[in-house]
Design an enzyme around this catalytic site. Structure first.
Site, short mmCIF file in Angstrom:
data_model
loop_
_atom_site.label_atom_id
_atom_site.label_comp_id
_atom_site.label_asym_id
_atom_site.label_seq_id
_atom_site.Cartn_x
_atom_site.Cartn_y
_atom_site.Cartn_z
N ASP A 421 0.87 -1.17 0.00
CA ASP A 421 0.00 0.00 0.00
C ASP A 421 0.91 1.24 0.00
OD1 ASP A 421 -2.27 1.69 0.54
OD2 ASP A 421 -1.57 1.76 2.62
N ASP A 423 -0.25 5.16 0.78
CA ASP A 423 -0.56 6.13 1.84
C ASP A 423 -0.55 5.47 3.22
OD1 ASP A 423 -0.90 8.38 0.23
OD2 ASP A 423 -2.88 7.67 -0.37
N ASP A 627 -1.48 -0.89 6.05
CA ASP A 627 -1.63 -0.25 7.36
C ASP A 627 -3.08 -0.18 7.83
OD1 ASP A 627 -2.43 1.71 5.46
OD2 ASP A 627 -2.16 3.26 6.99
#
Ligand code: GDD
Ligand code: MG
Length: 685
Positions: A421, A423, A627
């Site tokens: 991922d 961001d 995250d």
């Protein structure tokens, strides 16, 4: 750059010959938010597309006793990101021209912070390596590589391959205009970007050939190319019912190829080389002779011809040279091509007799034709030259290492694969910086572990990070709405929905317009407070996201999904989300915003890519780094799911089996995750 629109492409079997296109503008400005695709009108080629190709391109610079000042000028015109391979056949001994070339190159590379290699064609170790790898035909009776620009070019192709490049271009070192050199390298990239096939050749036509040393020279010179073009066109015309004059670059010394094509062609020794490249393409891929390769027949070969703006001014080598060294070999390779008709042969003989190049009852001499570079065992060649490369490298000690060809390397080493991922994961949740993970990115790249972005970000946004980090692997955009695969990445064909820039796009979600029209219904309902990014100005997006204006503009270039903010208390938000579902849309929450889609699926996108990697490399072990909640589908699809810490120094609650939690916010955690991946690779060895 901007190039005039294309005329009628001519097909000769699977070979597409593109008519000459003029370059209109050497620089067409900075990136602008993409408008309707320019197709009929002059076509604009983005700077970053060109830069991306340059990073994958080697420029081979043949040199034989040229003025080093001129050579220095040529070097200064080669775009910074291209790898320079100088192939020298200059005089050695008391007057050591090679040494002066090495010193010039070294000075240039140190001052400009670049790496290059310089090889002397007559290096006995090179000859030994070539003989050892089954390419002894390039050697002469003294068991050294034969003299000739063509031989230098072939070795350049082999070196470009073992140095992991995907494209190879050639630029003569007797060119007086550095700006022209620069332009040639731009044309090569433009040619590649215009092609739909991995098998592509870009050939240049000069608009101006100023006369620098008398009329005769240039008159003759023009005649050589004119005559060669005429007979290549005659050759093509006899194969169909229509006369053609499509070929205007039969002698183009300035040309470039994808390595995939370069490896397949046969090469003439001496200056017939450029004409023979064309003839070899027609012979193998026109379908007029036996089919040499089915995959190539399917994809086709593109021959792209472009006309330059800068004048071409080079060293004069004399009239005899033009006729005997250039014209005779060029016509010879047409004449002796197995597909050449008797009628063309007769015309060529008459032409050479008329020009007194051969006697009245003489034969058209036959040139030695060298087999395709792919007959060289690339792995073995890489192993053999690796020892010499540190010596060839400039500046001394530069880390120029031979490796297996890109595709083979990927096949053998892509046993591990990282999905990540962006961001909050690779990029810091607040500063968007990847600085803390940079060393780890480099370590994975060195270990040839692909890094596949899998994020809510748009294609345009992800391209920026891919370019900055030098990542050339496929990527998943807009939360699994589409998978984007660089065209030459996999060695097999697969189905895709469309092409964009130099990538294949596999679409999973519906287009942006459909998502937007459904959202519009919801926005009209006063009880739901939804704000779409698409309705905000770039400045507003920048303000709510913290992205700078450039990145905010790229974030707005949505192709499939819409980012929304939802106002109100928890209950209101829940009601809005339910309404989104009711109209058939889906959504994910990325920590700050909601990503609304129609059919996008990160898990599916990851699985599609895993299948492609497996087809390419056999079994792969996959690692996922994320995250937040919207990474769950990706994390569930991989073998080793890893999660990094949020800005509060804790981990988001996600329901994923065998989840590994690493300490460190965003990129710091990412670095730890990468260490774990690399430690795993060590154990595996
Ligand atoms: N490595 C190597 N080995 N380089 C060589 C050799 C050699 O034996 N012979 C010449 N070169 C280098 C020259 O130093 C120059 O940089 C380049 O190859 C081209 O050689 P020229 O002798 O300058 O060729 P030209 O100008 O007559 O012809 C050029 O243009 C033609 C038309 O576009 C060449 O590029 C031809 O190949 C081309 O057909
Ligand atoms: Mg020249």
């Amino acid at each position: 750059m901007r190039i005039e629109s294309s005329g009628q492409v001519e097909h000769v079997g699977a070979v597409r010959v593109h008519p000459v296109r003029r370059m209109l503008e050497l620089d067409s400005g900075a990136r602008v938010p993409s408008r309707v695709k320019e197709s009929v009108e002059p076509q604009r080629i983005e700077r970053d597309v060109i830069a991306g190709i340059h990073q994958k391109m080697a420029i081979v610079l043949p040199i034989k006793d040229e003025d080093v000042k001129v050579f220095e000028g040529v070097l200064s015109g080669i775009p910074h990101d291209c790898l320079m391979i100088v192939m020298s056949n200059s005089r050695r001994g008391e007057v050591d021209n090679l040494k002066r070339e090495q010193e010039t190159l070294e000075r240039f590379c140190v001052a400009t912070k670049r790496d290059a290699i310089i090889v002397h064609q007559k290096d006995p170790r090179l000859a030994e390596a070539l003989a050892d790898c089954g390419y002894g035909r390039i050697l002469d009776e003294t068991s050294l590589v034969r003299s000739g620009k063509a031989e230098g070019m072939i070795i350049g192709i082999l070196l470009a391959e073992v140095l992991g490049k995907d494209y190879v271009g050639f630029i003569d070192t007797d060119n007086y205009i550095p700006g022209a050199v620069w332009e040639y390298a731009q044309h090569y990239a433009v040619g590649f970007s215009l092609s739909q096939s991995p098998y592509v050749m870009a050939r240049l036509l000069w608009r101006y050939k100023p006369k620098i040393s008398g009329k005769l020279y240039f008159k003759k010179w023009g005649r050589v190319s004119e005559i060669t073009n005429k007979y290549v066109n005659h050759f093509i015309s006899t194969k169909g019912n229509f006369e053609t004059d499509i070929i205007r670059t039969a002698n183009a010394g300035e040309h470039a190829m994808s390595l995939q094509l370069a490896k397949k062609l046969t090469y003439a020794t001496g200056y017939g080389v450029e004409t023979q490249e064309l003839m070899s393409i027609f012979e193998q891929f026109s379908g007029l002779g036996p089919v040499a390769d089915r995959t190539i027949m399917e994809k086709g070969v593109d021959i792209i011809q472009t006309e330059t703006i800068n004048p071409h001014v080079h060293e004069e080598k004399g009239e005899e040279h033009l006729l005997q060294d250039m014209l005779v070999p060029s016509l010879s390779v047409i004449y002796h091509n197995p597909l050449c008709e008797q009628a063309t042969r007769e015309l060529i003989t008459r032409q050479l007799v008329d020009l007194e190049c051969i006697p009245r009852d003489g034969e058209v001499p036959e040139l030695l034709i060298l087999p395709p570079p792919e007959t060289v065992d690339a792995g073995r060649f890489a192993g053999l030259v690796d020892r010499q490369l540190s010596e060839y490298a400039v500046p001394k000690g530069a880390a120029v290492r031979a490796s297996l060809p890109a595709a083979v390397r990927r096949a053998q080493e892509a046993a591990r694969l990282v999905f990540t991922d962006l961001d909050g994961t690779l990029l810091h949740p607040v500063s968007y910086s990847y600085a803390a993970a940079l060393d780890s990115v480099r370590a994975l790249q060195e270990a040839n572990i692909p890094i596949v972005f899998c994020s809510a970000k748009t294609r345009a946004e992800q391209q920026v990070y891919r370019q900055e980090l030098g990542i050339a692997d496929p990527f998943v955009i807009e939360n699994g709405a589409a998978v984007v695969v660089p065209k030459d990445y996999f060695r097999f064909s697969f189905s895709y929905s469309r092409t964009a820039d130099d990538c294949f796009v596999i679409e999973i979600g519906s287009p942006y317009a459909e998502v937007k029209s459904k959202l519009k219904e919801l926005c009209a309902r006063p009880e739901l407070q939804i704000t779409c990014f698409g309705d905000l100005t770039t400045e507003e997006v920048s303000k709510v996201t913290g992205l700078n204006l450039v990145m905010a503009a790229l974030a707005k270039q949505r192709e499939y999904t819409e980012t929304v903010t939802i106002e109100g208390d928890k209950k209101r938000v829940q009601a809005t989300l339910a309404a989104i579902k009711e109209v058939g849309l889906g959504y994910t929450f990325g920590g700050k915003f909601y990503e609304v889609c129609l059919g996008a699926d990160k898990g599916k996108a990851v699985k599609i890519l895993m299948e492609l990697f497996k087809l390419n490399s056999g079994d792969v072990y996959t690692i996922g780094i994320g995250d937040s909640l919207n990474d769950v589908e990706m994390l569930n699809a991989v073998d080793l799911p890893i999660i990094v810490q949020t800005v509060n120094k804790n981990w988001n609650k996600v329901n994923v089996k065998n989840l590994k939690r690493v300490t460190g916010i965003g990129p710091e955690g990412w670095a730890r995750a990468a260490s774990a991946v690399l430690a795993g690779s060590e154990q595996k060895k």
